[in-house]
Design a protein around this motif. Structure first.
Motif, mmCIF file in Angstrom:
data_model
loop_
_atom_site.group_PDB
_atom_site.id
_atom_site.type_symbol
_atom_site.label_atom_id
_atom_site.label_comp_id
_atom_site.label_asym_id
_atom_site.label_seq_id
_atom_site.Cartn_x
_atom_site.Cartn_y
_atom_site.Cartn_z
ATOM 1 N N GLY A 236 12.116 11.227 58.557
ATOM 2 C CA GLY A 236 11.161 11.675 57.566
ATOM 3 C C GLY A 236 9.748 11.297 57.971
ATOM 4 N N ALA A 237 8.828 11.316 57.008
ATOM 5 C CA ALA A 237 7.434 10.981 57.294
ATOM 6 C C ALA A 237 6.742 10.513 56.025
ATOM 7 C CB ALA A 237 6.695 12.181 57.877
ATOM 8 N N ASP A 238 5.709 9.685 56.213
ATOM 9 C CA ASP A 238 4.893 9.234 55.092
ATOM 10 C C ASP A 238 3.501 9.860 55.117
ATOM 11 O OD1 ASP A 238 6.222 6.695 53.539
ATOM 12 O OD2 ASP A 238 6.976 6.941 55.573
ATOM 13 N N ARG A 239 3.054 10.285 56.297
ATOM 14 C CA ARG A 239 1.803 11.038 56.403
ATOM 15 C C ARG A 239 1.781 11.735 57.760
ATOM 16 N NH1 ARG A 239 -4.143 9.328 54.374
ATOM 17 N NH2 ARG A 239 -2.899 7.753 53.292
ATOM 18 N N ILE A 240 1.349 12.991 57.764
ATOM 19 C CA ILE A 240 1.246 13.772 59.000
ATOM 20 C C ILE A 240 -0.164 14.321 59.095
ATOM 21 C CG2 ILE A 240 2.132 15.755 60.286
ATOM 22 C CD1 ILE A 240 4.764 15.446 58.719
ATOM 23 N N THR A 241 -0.809 14.074 60.225
ATOM 24 C CA THR A 241 -2.209 14.473 60.390
ATOM 25 C C THR A 241 -2.328 15.865 61.006
ATOM 26 O OG1 THR A 241 -2.333 13.387 62.548
ATOM 27 C CG2 THR A 241 -2.930 12.068 60.617
ATOM 28 N N ALA A 242 -3.565 16.334 61.128
ATOM 29 C CA ALA A 242 -3.824 17.707 61.568
ATOM 30 C C ALA A 242 -3.274 18.004 62.958
ATOM 31 C CB ALA A 242 -5.325 17.988 61.518
ATOM 32 N N ASN A 243 -3.222 16.995 63.829
ATOM 33 C CA ASN A 243 -2.730 17.233 65.193
ATOM 34 C C ASN A 243 -1.222 17.017 65.333
ATOM 35 O OD1 ASN A 243 -2.579 14.460 65.018
ATOM 36 N ND2 ASN A 243 -3.519 14.069 67.022
ATOM 37 N N GLY A 244 -0.546 16.705 64.202
ATOM 38 C CA GLY A 244 0.897 16.516 64.236
ATOM 39 C C GLY A 244 1.351 15.087 64.463
ATOM 40 N N ASP A 245 0.420 14.131 64.507
ATOM 41 C CA ASP A 245 0.825 12.723 64.558
ATOM 42 C C ASP A 245 1.533 12.358 63.257
ATOM 43 O OD1 ASP A 245 -0.395 12.539 67.008
ATOM 44 O OD2 ASP A 245 -2.095 11.328 66.338
ATOM 45 N N VAL A 246 2.547 11.499 63.366
ATOM 46 C CA VAL A 246 3.425 11.222 62.220
ATOM 47 C C VAL A 246 3.494 9.728 61.932
ATOM 48 C CG1 VAL A 246 5.789 11.371 61.354
ATOM 49 C CG2 VAL A 246 4.833 13.257 62.704
ATOM 50 N N ALA A 247 3.106 9.335 60.733
ATOM 51 C CA ALA A 247 3.333 7.963 60.274
ATOM 52 C C ALA A 247 4.677 7.920 59.566
ATOM 53 C CB ALA A 247 2.227 7.520 59.327
ATOM 54 N N ASN A 248 5.506 6.993 59.970
ATOM 55 C CA ASN A 248 6.810 6.803 59.338
ATOM 56 C C ASN A 248 7.184 5.327 59.450
ATOM 57 O OD1 ASN A 248 9.078 8.061 57.956
ATOM 58 N ND2 ASN A 248 10.286 7.611 59.785
ATOM 59 N N LYS A 249 8.325 4.967 58.925
ATOM 60 C CA LYS A 249 8.750 3.573 58.898
ATOM 61 C C LYS A 249 8.676 2.935 60.284
ATOM 62 C CE LYS A 249 9.680 1.750 55.956
ATOM 63 N NZ LYS A 249 8.769 0.919 55.127
ATOM 64 N N ILE A 250 8.246 1.697 60.334
ATOM 65 C CA ILE A 250 8.114 0.967 61.587
ATOM 66 C C ILE A 250 9.418 1.067 62.387
ATOM 67 C CG2 ILE A 250 8.830 -1.234 60.550
ATOM 68 C CD1 ILE A 250 6.038 -0.832 63.157
ATOM 69 N N GLY A 251 9.274 1.342 63.670
ATOM 70 C CA GLY A 251 10.426 1.555 64.526
ATOM 71 C C GLY A 251 10.641 3.017 64.883
ATOM 72 N N THR A 252 10.011 3.919 64.141
ATOM 73 C CA THR A 252 10.148 5.354 64.424
ATOM 74 C C THR A 252 9.556 5.699 65.786
ATOM 75 O OG1 THR A 252 10.041 5.861 62.055
ATOM 76 C CG2 THR A 252 9.640 7.678 63.577
ATOM 77 N N TYR A 253 8.406 5.129 66.094
ATOM 78 C CA TYR A 253 7.757 5.393 67.382
ATOM 79 C C TYR A 253 8.678 5.022 68.540
ATOM 80 C CZ TYR A 253 4.441 4.693 71.249
ATOM 81 O OH TYR A 253 3.807 4.705 72.472
ATOM 82 N N SER A 254 9.328 3.875 68.433
ATOM 83 C CA SER A 254 10.246 3.447 69.495
ATOM 84 C C SER A 254 11.381 4.454 69.675
ATOM 85 C CB SER A 254 10.843 2.076 69.147
ATOM 86 O OG SER A 254 9.835 1.108 68.991
ATOM 87 N N VAL A 255 11.924 4.948 68.571
ATOM 88 C CA VAL A 255 13.007 5.931 68.649
ATOM 89 C C VAL A 255 12.510 7.217 69.296
ATOM 90 C CG1 VAL A 255 14.590 7.350 67.280
ATOM 91 C CG2 VAL A 255 14.230 4.957 66.665
ATOM 92 N N ALA A 256 11.274 7.621 68.979
ATOM 93 C CA ALA A 256 10.711 8.850 69.553
ATOM 94 C C ALA A 256 10.530 8.720 71.068
ATOM 95 C CB ALA A 256 9.379 9.173 68.884
ATOM 96 N N VAL A 257 10.065 7.554 71.516
ATOM 97 C CA VAL A 257 9.906 7.320 72.957
ATOM 98 C C VAL A 257 11.266 7.374 73.651
ATOM 99 C CG1 VAL A 257 9.246 5.606 74.693
ATOM 100 C CG2 VAL A 257 7.773 6.000 72.706
ATOM 101 N N LEU A 258 12.258 6.770 73.052
ATOM 102 C CA LEU A 258 13.607 6.788 73.615
ATOM 103 C C LEU A 258 14.168 8.205 73.655
ATOM 104 C CD1 LEU A 258 15.034 3.616 71.832
ATOM 105 C CD2 LEU A 258 14.685 3.879 74.307
ATOM 106 N N ALA A 259 13.934 8.977 72.605
ATOM 107 C CA ALA A 259 14.409 10.356 72.584
ATOM 108 C C ALA A 259 13.765 11.170 73.708
ATOM 109 C CB ALA A 259 14.112 10.989 71.224
ATOM 110 N N LYS A 260 12.473 10.970 73.914
ATOM 111 C CA LYS A 260 11.770 11.674 74.996
ATOM 112 C C LYS A 260 12.361 11.304 76.359
ATOM 113 C CE LYS A 260 8.074 14.074 76.401
ATOM 114 N NZ LYS A 260 7.789 15.482 75.977
#
Length: 347
Positions: A236-260
């Protein structure tokens, strides 16, 4: 599928499911005054961006009901102060500000001088926000389900389910819709430290709906992917900015890097109320920092040396190049988000 009532309006007050007690106990907090809702939002008794937006809308309506002003001007001034208090509870999720701003705009558009009519108008608006969120979650599920192949394993982080919304959920709404479509899915749920929303809430929700789920600690996600046990990620997401950056629960960024790194699709599911196109990118999103005891203690017991320094941001930001697509209640946006997101907003 069960309709899990995150909140409900009963006899002139809001009842909020106390999520701090789940999964052990199902108990509702009776909110007869807006300050109780403020406290519930701060304590995470109600959490999830869409849910706290709806709760804040009801908070404004409850605040209005308690007022006995001399006239319309005094009433509006008092409502604006209540709105500020509600917005100060949690800074990152934009849905809260969105809901309060929508209520205030409606209030300022009214030409009547009747305070009672204004109170009724605000309550009707809160009901509308609640109903619209439930409907938008189901549309997210309909759009997102088309992206889910049959016979897949899905990793999710934190809780973006019925408990985080008016019902059905965003990320879990997509998962629910895929399950209803008979796609034979299996879900891996990160526990989501430090407050274990994945373990306490997501696993519980999925088990309630008989959707196969396996719980893992946050630091197991990379190895799970390396073992070939994950086909895609959805959060999910808590805020999404104009360029598509996504704020979500801490740890989401790590999961996204791993998925990439492992060549896996990384999907984000959120209603249009979560978008903040006034912000160019994630660096502008205010990130909430929470009490150090959430990290140093577990169930009231210390798990770290007394006096240790703690950094406890509640959210992180996933840069848009890591996001495969954003599933909304108006359709699916893909890169470049600076073009596709405004197109959805204008629909």
């Amino acid at each position: 599928m069960r309709h899990m009532e995150t909140m409900r309006w009963v006899d002139g007050c809001l009842e909020i499911l106390d999520q701090t007690l789940l999964p052990g106990k199902t108990e509702y907090i009776k909110c007869e005054h807006y300050t109780t809702i403020c406290d519930a939002i701060r304590r995470l008794s109600v959490r999830g961006a869409p849910a706290i937006g709806a709760a804040a809308a009801y908070g404004l309506a409850l605040g209005a009901a308690s007022l006995s002003p001399a006239g319309k001007a005094e009433f509006v001034s008092a409502i604006e102060q209540i709105a500020r208090e509600l917005c100060d509870t949690r800074p990152t999720a934009i849905n809260l500000q969105w809901a309060v701003d929508r209520m205030l705009q409606l209030l300022h558009e009214q030409t009547t001088d009747s305070v009672e009519v204004l109170k009724e108008t605000l309550l009707a608006a809160a009901h509308a926000i609640y109903r619209e969120d439930l409907a938008s979650n189901r549309r997210i599920g309909e759009f997102g389900e088309k992206l889910i192949p049959p016979n897949v394993s899905i990793l999710t982080h934190c809780n973006a389910g019925a408990l985080a919304t008016a019902g059905f959920g965003t990320a879990l709404g997509v998962i629910r819709a895929a399950h209803q479509a008979g796609k034979n899915i299996h879900v891996y749920a990160d526990e989501t430290r430090p407050l274990l929303q994945g373990a306490r809430l997501t696993a519980w929700e999925l088990m309630q709906d008989n959707i196969p789920v396996t719980l893992l600690t946050d630091n197991m996600a990379g190895y799970l992917m390396a073992c070939g046990k994950v086909d895609l990620v959805i959060v999910g997401a808590d805020r999404i900015t104009a360029n598509g950056d996504v704020a979500n629960k801490i740890g989401t960024y790590s999961v996204a890097v791993l998925a990439k790194e492992h060549g896996l699709p990384f999907y984000v599911a959120a209603p249009m109320s979560t978008f903040d196109l006034n912000l160019a990118g994630g660096q502008e999103i205010p990130i909430e920092n929470r009490d150090e005891r959430e990290v140093t203690h577990f169930a009231g017991h210390p798990v770290a040396p007394a006096g240790v320094k703690v950094w406890n941001p509640a959210f992180d930001v996933t840069p848009h190049p890591l996001v495969t697509a954003i599933i909304t209640d108006r359709g699916v946006a893909r890169p470049p988000y600076t073009k596709t997101l405004p197109a959805l907003v204008d629909k």
